[in-house]
Scaffold this motif. Structure first.
Motif, PDB file in Angstrom:
ATOM      1  N   LYS A 139       0.826  -1.212   0.000  1.00  0.00           N
ATOM      2  CA  LYS A 139       0.000   0.000   0.000  1.00  0.00           C
ATOM      3  C   LYS A 139       0.856   1.256   0.000  1.00  0.00           C
ATOM      4  CE  LYS A 139      -4.289   1.687   1.153  1.00  0.00           C
ATOM      5  NZ  LYS A 139      -4.305   2.252  -0.189  1.00  0.00           N
ATOM      6  N   MET A 140       0.637   2.063  -1.022  1.00  0.00           N
ATOM      7  CA  MET A 140       1.279   3.383  -1.087  1.00  0.00           C
ATOM      8  C   MET A 140       0.221   4.388  -0.664  1.00  0.00           C
ATOM      9  SD  MET A 140       4.267   3.409  -2.835  1.00  0.00           S
ATOM     10  CE  MET A 140       5.226   2.073  -3.461  1.00  0.00           C
ATOM     11  N   SER A 141       0.554   5.221   0.289  1.00  0.00           N
ATOM     12  CA  SER A 141      -0.466   6.147   0.780  1.00  0.00           C
ATOM     13  C   SER A 141       0.064   7.562   0.851  1.00  0.00           C
ATOM     14  CB  SER A 141      -0.913   5.728   2.174  1.00  0.00           C
ATOM     15  OG  SER A 141      -1.767   4.634   2.057  1.00  0.00           O
ATOM     16  N   GLY A 142      -0.884   8.458   1.052  1.00  0.00           N
ATOM     17  CA  GLY A 142      -0.505   9.864   1.140  1.00  0.00           C
ATOM     18  C   GLY A 142      -0.774  10.413   2.527  1.00  0.00           C
ATOM     19  N   ALA A 150       2.937  -3.950   3.737  1.00  0.00           N
ATOM     20  CA  ALA A 150       3.775  -2.779   3.992  1.00  0.00           C
ATOM     21  C   ALA A 150       2.975  -1.561   3.562  1.00  0.00           C
ATOM     22  CB  ALA A 150       5.081  -2.865   3.208  1.00  0.00           C
ATOM     23  N   VAL A 151       3.151  -0.467   4.308  1.00  0.00           N
ATOM     24  CA  VAL A 151       2.496   0.793   3.953  1.00  0.00           C
ATOM     25  C   VAL A 151       3.577   1.859   3.901  1.00  0.00           C
ATOM     26  CG1 VAL A 151       0.733   2.500   4.563  1.00  0.00           C
ATOM     27  CG2 VAL A 151       0.356   0.090   5.123  1.00  0.00           C
ATOM     28  N   ALA A 152       3.705   2.504   2.763  1.00  0.00           N
ATOM     29  CA  ALA A 152       4.762   3.509   2.634  1.00  0.00           C
ATOM     30  C   ALA A 152       4.245   4.736   1.918  1.00  0.00           C
ATOM     31  CB  ALA A 152       5.933   2.910   1.859  1.00  0.00           C
ATOM     32  N   GLY A 153       4.965   5.839   2.106  1.00  0.00           N
ATOM     33  CA  GLY A 153       4.622   7.092   1.431  1.00  0.00           C
ATOM     34  C   GLY A 153       4.971   6.970  -0.039  1.00  0.00           C
ATOM     35  N   GLN A 154       4.210   7.680  -0.852  1.00  0.00           N
ATOM     36  CA  GLN A 154       4.482   7.629  -2.291  1.00  0.00           C
ATOM     37  C   GLN A 154       5.804   8.326  -2.574  1.00  0.00           C
ATOM     38  OE1 GLN A 154       0.991   9.456  -3.839  1.00  0.00           O
ATOM     39  NE2 GLN A 154      -0.216   7.607  -3.556  1.00  0.00           N
ATOM     40  N   THR A 155       6.636   7.660  -3.367  1.00  0.00           N
ATOM     41  CA  THR A 155       7.882   8.307  -3.776  1.00  0.00           C
ATOM     42  C   THR A 155       7.841   8.416  -5.292  1.00  0.00           C
ATOM     43  OG1 THR A 155       8.892   6.142  -3.900  1.00  0.00           O
ATOM     44  CG2 THR A 155       9.295   7.401  -1.880  1.00  0.00           C
ATOM     45  N   GLY A 156       8.779   9.146  -5.831  1.00  0.00           N
ATOM     46  CA  GLY A 156       8.854   9.245  -7.290  1.00  0.00           C
ATOM     47  C   GLY A 156       7.819  10.193  -7.843  1.00  0.00           C
ATOM     48  N   ASN A 157       7.925  10.394  -9.107  1.00  0.00           N
ATOM     49  CA  ASN A 157       7.103  11.370  -9.794  1.00  0.00           C
ATOM     50  C   ASN A 157       5.921  10.634 -10.437  1.00  0.00           C
ATOM     51  OD1 ASN A 157       6.375  13.772 -10.929  1.00  0.00           O
ATOM     52  ND2 ASN A 157       7.809  13.609 -12.649  1.00  0.00           N
ATOM     53  N   LEU A 158       4.914  10.289  -9.597  1.00  0.00           N
ATOM     54  CA  LEU A 158       3.780   9.496 -10.093  1.00  0.00           C
ATOM     55  C   LEU A 158       2.699  10.405 -10.690  1.00  0.00           C
ATOM     56  CD1 LEU A 158       3.300   7.011  -7.099  1.00  0.00           C
ATOM     57  CD2 LEU A 158       4.704   6.711  -9.121  1.00  0.00           C
ATOM     58  N   ALA A 159       2.238  10.060 -11.864  1.00  0.00           N
ATOM     59  CA  ALA A 159       1.159  10.778 -12.556  1.00  0.00           C
ATOM     60  C   ALA A 159       1.266  12.313 -12.426  1.00  0.00           C
ATOM     61  CB  ALA A 159      -0.197  10.292 -12.039  1.00  0.00           C
ATOM     62  N   PRO A 160       2.403  12.905 -12.879  1.00  0.00           N
ATOM     63  CA  PRO A 160       2.543  14.374 -12.755  1.00  0.00           C
ATOM     64  C   PRO A 160       1.458  15.133 -13.526  1.00  0.00           C
ATOM     65  CG  PRO A 160       4.295  13.468 -14.130  1.00  0.00           C
ATOM     66  CD  PRO A 160       3.592  12.300 -13.499  1.00  0.00           C
ATOM     67  N   ALA A 161       0.931  14.532 -14.603  1.00  0.00           N
ATOM     68  CA  ALA A 161      -0.134  15.207 -15.366  1.00  0.00           C
ATOM     69  C   ALA A 161      -1.347  15.401 -14.475  1.00  0.00           C
ATOM     70  CB  ALA A 161      -0.508  14.377 -16.597  1.00  0.00           C
ATOM     71  N   ASP A 162      -1.644  14.397 -13.644  1.00  0.00           N
ATOM     72  CA  ASP A 162      -2.802  14.520 -12.742  1.00  0.00           C
ATOM     73  C   ASP A 162      -2.556  15.627 -11.724  1.00  0.00           C
ATOM     74  OD1 ASP A 162      -5.277  13.748 -11.320  1.00  0.00           O
ATOM     75  OD2 ASP A 162      -3.843  13.217  -9.755  1.00  0.00           O
ATOM     76  N   LYS A 163      -1.333  15.674 -11.186  1.00  0.00           N
ATOM     77  CA  LYS A 163      -1.014  16.699 -10.177  1.00  0.00           C
ATOM     78  C   LYS A 163      -1.303  18.089 -10.756  1.00  0.00           C
ATOM     79  CE  LYS A 163       2.280  14.631  -7.592  1.00  0.00           C
ATOM     80  NZ  LYS A 163       3.564  14.039  -7.864  1.00  0.00           N
ATOM     81  N   LYS A 164      -0.802  18.316 -11.981  1.00  0.00           N
ATOM     82  CA  LYS A 164      -0.944  19.628 -12.624  1.00  0.00           C
ATOM     83  C   LYS A 164      -2.420  19.908 -12.965  1.00  0.00           C
ATOM     84  CE  LYS A 164       1.649  22.383 -15.767  1.00  0.00           C
ATOM     85  NZ  LYS A 164       2.379  22.526 -16.990  1.00  0.00           N
ATOM     86  N   LEU A 165      -3.070  18.899 -13.512  1.00  0.00           N
ATOM     87  CA  LEU A 165      -4.478  19.090 -13.897  1.00  0.00           C
ATOM     88  C   LEU A 165      -5.374  19.254 -12.671  1.00  0.00           C
ATOM     89  CD1 LEU A 165      -4.796  16.589 -16.866  1.00  0.00           C
ATOM     90  CD2 LEU A 165      -5.198  19.050 -16.958  1.00  0.00           C
ATOM     91  N   TYR A 166      -5.056  18.520 -11.599  1.00  0.00           N
ATOM     92  CA  TYR A 166      -5.896  18.631 -10.396  1.00  0.00           C
ATOM     93  C   TYR A 166      -5.808  20.050  -9.828  1.00  0.00           C
ATOM     94  CZ  TYR A 166      -8.469  17.400  -6.255  1.00  0.00           C
ATOM     95  OH  TYR A 166      -9.429  17.367  -5.287  1.00  0.00           O
TER      96      TYR A 166
END
Ligand code: URA
Length: 433
Positions: free
Chosen positions: A108-111, A149-165
């Motif tokens: 699980k990757m969480s925020g 395992a539960v960890a924070g999201q790392t890396g540049n995941l779905a940057p288009a969504d970040k910008k569009l959101y």
């Protein structure tokens, strides 16, 4: 290709092609397409919608705009869950160990949370020593050994969504079903999930207030999964009152641990078992839902689920003494009882108001920089359908401030009363497979 032609085509209600959607996502992510044209297209999508095929293409383009996480080194069929967000939703801490207890890997990757209460990682960090910053290798190793395992999201995941959101947030285009569905699914798929159980909340405390809207969102996300070859089950669950009795970070860990030790908090237990059963079937651990439900329920009673929780917490540096002896979790200085000013029945508890009251106490963040106070929160003493008498305690505010006036007012105002018992609150409205 010209952006203006895409805007006009969508404005006229036509479906965009795969090349056109890719052109838009690539161009907007790399800065070639300006905000004003992207905004115009988003507004056209808001009014004219998208076909399921267009929505799936948009999702895949957003996944492809950044890094993706490769979980192929994890042994077994990995399953993931995603909740569209609700107050008192601590199901991850119950479902994760529960599913792990039958040998199904949960990665699980969480925020972190912004708003009502903390996010999954903030809540786990209420346990002294818990470390959510795992390297990719450590994350995979922990899943292989402990099945969770539960960890924070790392890396540049779905940057288009970040910008569009961010753009949607300021152009009144957030609440569009294809845009929400593609946004949520792009992040899930970038995290490497092939099998996902979606918990789509419905009701006053949810993003989607009506069952129709929630169902439409669930169907859209399921269609994206189908179009992109992923297995999806969507559970539409109630958020017309907070889930369980505890809201806040340490509070929610405490309640989840109690359920894992066999305590019966009906709404929370039913929803957790429902989602966990679908996950176990999807992963191939059981041939059918009834069998899975039965076996998982047994693991809540016989201590196996709690054992899986302890192993997972310990593996990520958490002090297990905190969950063995729950009174050692962070606790607030003051415990303020809020009393009923009526005789009758609780007819509704506005989840959003309870969430906001918890945030006023310090359980959540208003800005990214805010510090979470793990010990503060709210305990509901009454839930929808319960009988109350004048001056009976309806909730307790755990606060570091002796008189948190605003939070008391907000929490008290969340409760609605009636003279007659209301119809029983539903936990699960629908399951879409
Ligand atoms: N959550 C997301 O991640 N995206 C949306 O568009 C709405 C909620």
């Amino acid at each position: 290709m010209r952006m203006v032609d895409l805007i006009q085509k969508k404005r006229n209600g036509k479906a965009l092609t795969s090349e056109e959607i890719q052109f838009f996502v690539d161009g907007y992510t790399n800065g070639d397409i300006p905000d004003y044209q992207a905004s115009a297209l988003l507004m056209a999508i808001y009014f004219k919608g998208m076909t399921s095929e267009e929505t799936a293409i948009l999702t895949q383009a957003m996944v492809d705009s950044g890094e993706t996480i490769d979980l192929s080194q994890i042994k077994g069929n990995i399953v993931d869950k995603h909740s569209t967000g609700g107050v008192g939703d601590k199901t991850t801490f119950i479902i994760g160990p529960l599913v792990a207890s039958v040998g199904v890997p949960v990665a699980k990757m969480s925020g972190r949370g912004l708003g009502h209460t903390g996010g999954t990682l903030d809540k786990l960090e209420a346990i002294e020593g818990f470390n959510a910053s795992l390297s990719k290798e450590q994350f995979i190793q922990n899943v292989n050994i402990y099945k969770l395992a539960v960890a924070g999201q790392t890396g540049n995941l779905a940057p288009a969504d970040k910008k569009l959101y961010s753009l949607r947030d300021v152009t009144a285009t957030v609440d569009s079903i294809p845009l929400i569905a593609s946004s949520i699914m792009s992040k899930k798929l970038a995290c490497g999930a092939d099998n996902i159980v979606l918990d789509v909340k419905t009701g006053s405390g949810a993003f989607m207030k009506s069952l129709e809207e929630s169902e439409a969102l669930a169907n859209e996300m399921a269609a994206i999964g189908k179009n992109l070859g992923k297995k999806i089950v969507a559970v539409i669950s109630d958020m017309n009152q907070p889930l369980g009795y505890e809201v806040g970070n340490a509070n929610e860990i405490k309640e989840a641990a109690e359920i894992l030790k066999g305590k019966r908090v009906e709404d929370l237990r039913i929803l957790s078992l429902e989602i966990a059963s679908h996950m176990a079937v999807m992963a191939g651990a059981y041939s059918n839902y009834r069998r899975a439900y039965h076996e998982l329920e047994k693991n809540l009673e016989n201590g196996r689920a709690f054992l899986a929780f302890k192993s997972f917490i310990e593996a990520q540096g958490g002090n297990v003494e905190r969950i063995e002896n729950l009174h050692t979790l962070p606790n607030a200085k003051y415990h303020i009882e809020v009393k009923s000013d009526k005789n009758g029945y609780v007819s509704a508890i506005d989840a959003e108001s309870i969430g906001l009251a918890a945030m006023l106490l310090g359980a959540g963040r208003a800005t990214k920089e805010d510090e979470i106070n793990h010990g503060v929160g709210i305990t509901l003493k009454k839930k929808t359908g319960d009988k109350v008498t004048m001056d009976e305690t309806i909730c307790i505010l755990h606060s570091d401030d002796e008189t948190p006036e605003e939070a008391i007012k907000k929490a008290a105002g969340a409760f609605c009363f009636s003279n007659q018992p209301p119809s029983p609150a539903k936990v699960i409205h629908k399951v879409i497979t």
